[in-house]
Write a protein that holds these residues in place. Structure first.
Motif, PDB file in Angstrom:
ATOM      1  N   HIS A 170       0.842  -1.194   0.000  1.00  0.00           N
ATOM      2  CA  HIS A 170       0.000   0.000   0.000  1.00  0.00           C
ATOM      3  C   HIS A 170       0.876   1.242   0.000  1.00  0.00           C
ATOM      4  CE1 HIS A 170      -3.488   2.516   0.649  1.00  0.00           C
ATOM      5  NE2 HIS A 170      -2.824   3.148   1.612  1.00  0.00           N
ATOM      6  N   PRO A 171       0.706   2.118  -0.985  1.00  0.00           N
ATOM      7  CA  PRO A 171      -0.173   1.962  -2.161  1.00  0.00           C
ATOM      8  C   PRO A 171       0.398   0.938  -3.135  1.00  0.00           C
ATOM      9  CG  PRO A 171       1.162   3.918  -2.400  1.00  0.00           C
ATOM     10  CD  PRO A 171       1.463   3.392  -1.029  1.00  0.00           C
ATOM     11  N   ARG A 172      -0.499   0.372  -3.945  1.00  0.00           N
ATOM     12  CA  ARG A 172      -0.035  -0.597  -4.939  1.00  0.00           C
ATOM     13  C   ARG A 172       0.909   0.095  -5.911  1.00  0.00           C
ATOM     14  NH1 ARG A 172      -4.298  -3.372  -8.156  1.00  0.00           N
ATOM     15  NH2 ARG A 172      -5.033  -1.235  -8.456  1.00  0.00           N
ATOM     16  N   LEU A 173       1.974  -0.641  -6.309  1.00  0.00           N
ATOM     17  CA  LEU A 173       3.046  -0.027  -7.082  1.00  0.00           C
ATOM     18  C   LEU A 173       2.829  -0.115  -8.592  1.00  0.00           C
ATOM     19  CD1 LEU A 173       6.194  -1.265  -5.109  1.00  0.00           C
ATOM     20  CD2 LEU A 173       4.846   0.814  -4.763  1.00  0.00           C
ATOM     21  N   THR A 174       3.004   1.015  -9.247  1.00  0.00           N
ATOM     22  CA  THR A 174       3.081   1.025 -10.717  1.00  0.00           C
ATOM     23  C   THR A 174       4.267   0.152 -11.130  1.00  0.00           C
ATOM     24  OG1 THR A 174       2.100   3.222 -10.908  1.00  0.00           O
ATOM     25  CG2 THR A 174       3.514   2.492 -12.717  1.00  0.00           C
ATOM     26  N   ALA A 175       4.070  -0.709 -12.132  1.00  0.00           N
ATOM     27  CA  ALA A 175       5.131  -1.667 -12.474  1.00  0.00           C
ATOM     28  C   ALA A 175       5.080  -2.044 -13.942  1.00  0.00           C
ATOM     29  CB  ALA A 175       5.006  -2.920 -11.609  1.00  0.00           C
ATOM     30  N   LEU A 176       6.235  -2.488 -14.439  1.00  0.00           N
ATOM     31  CA  LEU A 176       6.319  -3.076 -15.775  1.00  0.00           C
ATOM     32  C   LEU A 176       5.874  -4.534 -15.679  1.00  0.00           C
ATOM     33  CD1 LEU A 176       9.684  -1.666 -17.109  1.00  0.00           C
ATOM     34  CD2 LEU A 176       7.474  -1.428 -18.248  1.00  0.00           C
ATOM     35  N   VAL A 177       4.906  -4.883 -16.467  1.00  0.00           N
ATOM     36  CA  VAL A 177       4.363  -6.233 -16.456  1.00  0.00           C
ATOM     37  C   VAL A 177       4.916  -6.988 -17.656  1.00  0.00           C
ATOM     38  CG1 VAL A 177       2.272  -7.647 -16.532  1.00  0.00           C
ATOM     39  CG2 VAL A 177       2.265  -5.442 -15.319  1.00  0.00           C
ATOM     40  N   ARG A 178       5.586  -8.084 -17.402  1.00  0.00           N
ATOM     41  CA  ARG A 178       6.082  -8.933 -18.496  1.00  0.00           C
ATOM     42  C   ARG A 178       5.958 -10.388 -18.081  1.00  0.00           C
ATOM     43  NH1 ARG A 178      12.680  -8.240 -18.592  1.00  0.00           N
ATOM     44  NH2 ARG A 178      13.047  -8.199 -16.354  1.00  0.00           N
ATOM     45  N   ASP A 179       5.915 -11.256 -19.064  1.00  0.00           N
ATOM     46  CA  ASP A 179       5.759 -12.693 -18.819  1.00  0.00           C
ATOM     47  C   ASP A 179       7.142 -13.303 -18.588  1.00  0.00           C
ATOM     48  OD1 ASP A 179       5.018 -15.310 -18.655  1.00  0.00           O
ATOM     49  OD2 ASP A 179       4.264 -15.470 -20.710  1.00  0.00           O
ATOM     50  N   THR A 180       7.610 -13.240 -17.333  1.00  0.00           N
ATOM     51  CA  THR A 180       8.951 -13.747 -17.037  1.00  0.00           C
ATOM     52  C   THR A 180       9.021 -15.257 -17.200  1.00  0.00           C
ATOM     53  OG1 THR A 180       9.279 -11.917 -15.490  1.00  0.00           O
ATOM     54  CG2 THR A 180      10.784 -13.782 -15.320  1.00  0.00           C
ATOM     55  N   ALA A 181       7.970 -15.962 -16.778  1.00  0.00           N
ATOM     56  CA  ALA A 181       7.947 -17.414 -16.985  1.00  0.00           C
ATOM     57  C   ALA A 181       7.971 -17.737 -18.478  1.00  0.00           C
ATOM     58  CB  ALA A 181       6.713 -18.022 -16.327  1.00  0.00           C
ATOM     59  N   GLY A 182       7.274 -16.921 -19.276  1.00  0.00           N
ATOM     60  CA  GLY A 182       7.308 -17.115 -20.723  1.00  0.00           C
ATOM     61  C   GLY A 182       8.688 -16.874 -21.302  1.00  0.00           C
ATOM     62  N   PHE A 183       9.428 -15.941 -20.703  1.00  0.00           N
ATOM     63  CA  PHE A 183      10.817 -15.690 -21.103  1.00  0.00           C
ATOM     64  C   PHE A 183      11.650 -16.949 -20.877  1.00  0.00           C
ATOM     65  CE2 PHE A 183      14.576 -12.550 -20.500  1.00  0.00           C
ATOM     66  CZ  PHE A 183      14.768 -12.465 -21.864  1.00  0.00           C
ATOM     67  N   GLY A 184      11.441 -17.595 -19.725  1.00  0.00           N
ATOM     68  CA  GLY A 184      12.143 -18.842 -19.430  1.00  0.00           C
ATOM     69  C   GLY A 184      11.753 -19.958 -20.379  1.00  0.00           C
ATOM     70  N   ARG A 185      10.452 -20.041 -20.695  1.00  0.00           N
ATOM     71  CA  ARG A 185      10.004 -21.074 -21.647  1.00  0.00           C
ATOM     72  C   ARG A 185      10.649 -20.862 -23.006  1.00  0.00           C
ATOM     73  NH1 ARG A 185       5.035 -20.133 -18.934  1.00  0.00           N
ATOM     74  NH2 ARG A 185       4.348 -18.670 -20.546  1.00  0.00           N
ATOM     75  N   LEU A 186      10.719 -19.607 -23.445  1.00  0.00           N
ATOM     76  CA  LEU A 186      11.327 -19.290 -24.733  1.00  0.00           C
ATOM     77  C   LEU A 186      12.786 -19.725 -24.778  1.00  0.00           C
ATOM     78  CD1 LEU A 186      10.413 -17.797 -27.371  1.00  0.00           C
ATOM     79  CD2 LEU A 186      11.467 -15.749 -26.395  1.00  0.00           C
ATOM     80  N   ALA A 187      13.517 -19.470 -23.692  1.00  0.00           N
ATOM     81  CA  ALA A 187      14.936 -19.843 -23.634  1.00  0.00           C
ATOM     82  C   ALA A 187      15.104 -21.358 -23.680  1.00  0.00           C
ATOM     83  CB  ALA A 187      15.576 -19.276 -22.368  1.00  0.00           C
ATOM     84  N   ALA A 188      14.287 -22.079 -22.911  1.00  0.00           N
ATOM     85  CA  ALA A 188      14.390 -23.539 -22.891  1.00  0.00           C
ATOM     86  C   ALA A 188      14.019 -24.136 -24.240  1.00  0.00           C
ATOM     87  CB  ALA A 188      13.500 -24.102 -21.788  1.00  0.00           C
ATOM     88  N   GLU A 189      12.991 -23.587 -24.878  1.00  0.00           N
ATOM     89  CA  GLU A 189      12.604 -24.083 -26.206  1.00  0.00           C
ATOM     90  C   GLU A 189      13.717 -23.863 -27.219  1.00  0.00           C
ATOM     91  OE1 GLU A 189       7.834 -23.089 -25.576  1.00  0.00           O
ATOM     92  OE2 GLU A 189       9.096 -21.835 -26.870  1.00  0.00           O
ATOM     93  N   GLU A 190      14.373 -22.705 -27.146  1.00  0.00           N
ATOM     94  CA  GLU A 190      15.462 -22.424 -28.080  1.00  0.00           C
ATOM     95  C   GLU A 190      16.624 -23.393 -27.867  1.00  0.00           C
ATOM     96  OE1 GLU A 190      17.846 -20.703 -31.029  1.00  0.00           O
ATOM     97  OE2 GLU A 190      15.671 -20.654 -30.669  1.00  0.00           O
TER      98      GLU A 190
END
Length: 358
Positions: A303-323
């Protein structure tokens, strides 16, 4: 401790020779289909698994990939980024029945030593490399070793490799997955500048990391584009921990002309900074706006809730493993780009008080 079952145990229980067991488990001719099925059934009942070291020595894959993290150990337990990244990596590897060998070391030299040992022992088929550095020696080393790799983050140019007498003579097989750090910083500056902020401090991470340098460079570029000089917008470096994030916050807020907005390189430092502001009696966002680089549950429950950059970090990991799995399957090395992060404005950012900006 229970003893691991061996080929001899399987042969005894199935009533066949050890050579027959070897033929059956390695898909070689020499045994009937019924015998092969019986041997495999017995092996499964006994919980037998192939010895990865023996398979590697015979030229087969180890069935594992490696991840070495050269970071201060005390920063890992509180930072959500790596937990999400590894969860995405593990999701892909588990589906491919591939193990993840993980190790934490104290510095980049120790990390390189681990790669040499893993290569010599044939412990892994490839590696995932995190935290690219300026003049990073790791891609050249991995190329010398012939150890396929995927760099998570855009690698910087490495120095000319020195001959390694232990390494094999093999071309580099280094792919990368990258995120648009410069574009993300531009979005943050757009938001804060649009609200009216002209004194902004970026509480950055470790100074030797390539993504830290890119974020700092982008901050300066975006500030200059808006007519803001280094006396108004700048970065200070930390080790990513809540303690250093809090200490940096105290220092900049104690300055004669303190910033009206702070941008933190991770969620933990942002929450720590918000706590410091509350302790000092500086209301967020009425007198100080706060932005976190990575969104997390911490940002949403603070509190207050924080403004933040939202990204799919788990998806970033999936992309790396797939590559990496694609490279191990014989595909060419390449570059893959993760989805663009978006800024989620929340209650921690607002226009600054009119008298604080000139």
């Amino acid at each position: 401790m229970a003893r691991r079952p061996t080929i001899k145990d399987i042969a005894r229980q199935a009533g066949v020779s050890e050579s027959a067991v070897s033929f059956a488990l390695n898909d070689r001719p020499g045994v009937s289909q019924d015998t092969r099925a019986r041997i495999r059934r017995v092996a499964e009942e006994l919980g037998w698994q192939p010895n990865s070291a023996a398979r590697a020595l015979s030229g087969e894959r180890s069935g594992a990939v490696g991840l070495v993290l050269a970071r201060p150990a005390h920063t890992l337990g509180v930072e959500s980024f790596f937990l999400q990244l590894v969860s995405g990596i593990q999701e892909v590897l588990s589906a491919a029945r591939t193990a993840l060998l993980f190790q934490v070391v104290e510095d980049i030299d120790a990390e390189c030593a681990v790669y040499r040992r893993w290569w010599a022992e044939r412990r892994v088929d490839g590696v995932l490399v995190v935290d690219p550095r300026m003049r990073d020696p790791r891609p050249a080393l991995l190329g010398q070793l012939g150890l396929p790799a995927v760099t998570i983050g855009e690698p910087e140019p490495e120095p000319e490799p020195r001959p390694d007498p232990v390494a094999a003579s093999a071309p580099a097989v280094v792919s990368s997955v990258r995120a648009d750090d410069a574009g993300a910083m531009a979005r943050v500056l757009d938001h804060l500048h649009g609200l009216g902020h002209r004194r902004i401090v970026h509480i950055a991470g470790l100074p030797g990391l390539a993504h830290t340098v890119r974020r700092m460079d982008s901050l300066r570029t975006e500030a200059a584009r808006r007519g803001l000089g280094p006396d108004q917008v700048r970065s200070v470096v930390t080790d990513y921990s809540d303690a250093e994030g809090a200490a940096a916050t105290r220092r900049v807020l104690a300055e004669p002309r303190p910033p009206t907005a702070l941008v933190y390189d991770n969620d933990v430092m942002a929450v720590a900074g918000s706590a410091v502001a509350a302790e000092l009696g500086i209301p967020v966002p009425r007198r100080l706006s706060i932005v976190a680089w990575d969104d997390s549950a911490l940002c949403r429950v603070t509190h207050p809730r924080l403004t933040a950059l939202v990204r799919d970090t788990a998806g970033f990991g999936r992309l790396a493993a797939e590559e990496l799995l694609a490279v191990l399957a014989g595909g060419p090395p390449g570059v893959r780009v993760s989805e663009q992060p978006r800024l989620e404005p929340r209650e921690s950012t607002a226009p600054p008080p009119a008298h604080t900006e000139s």
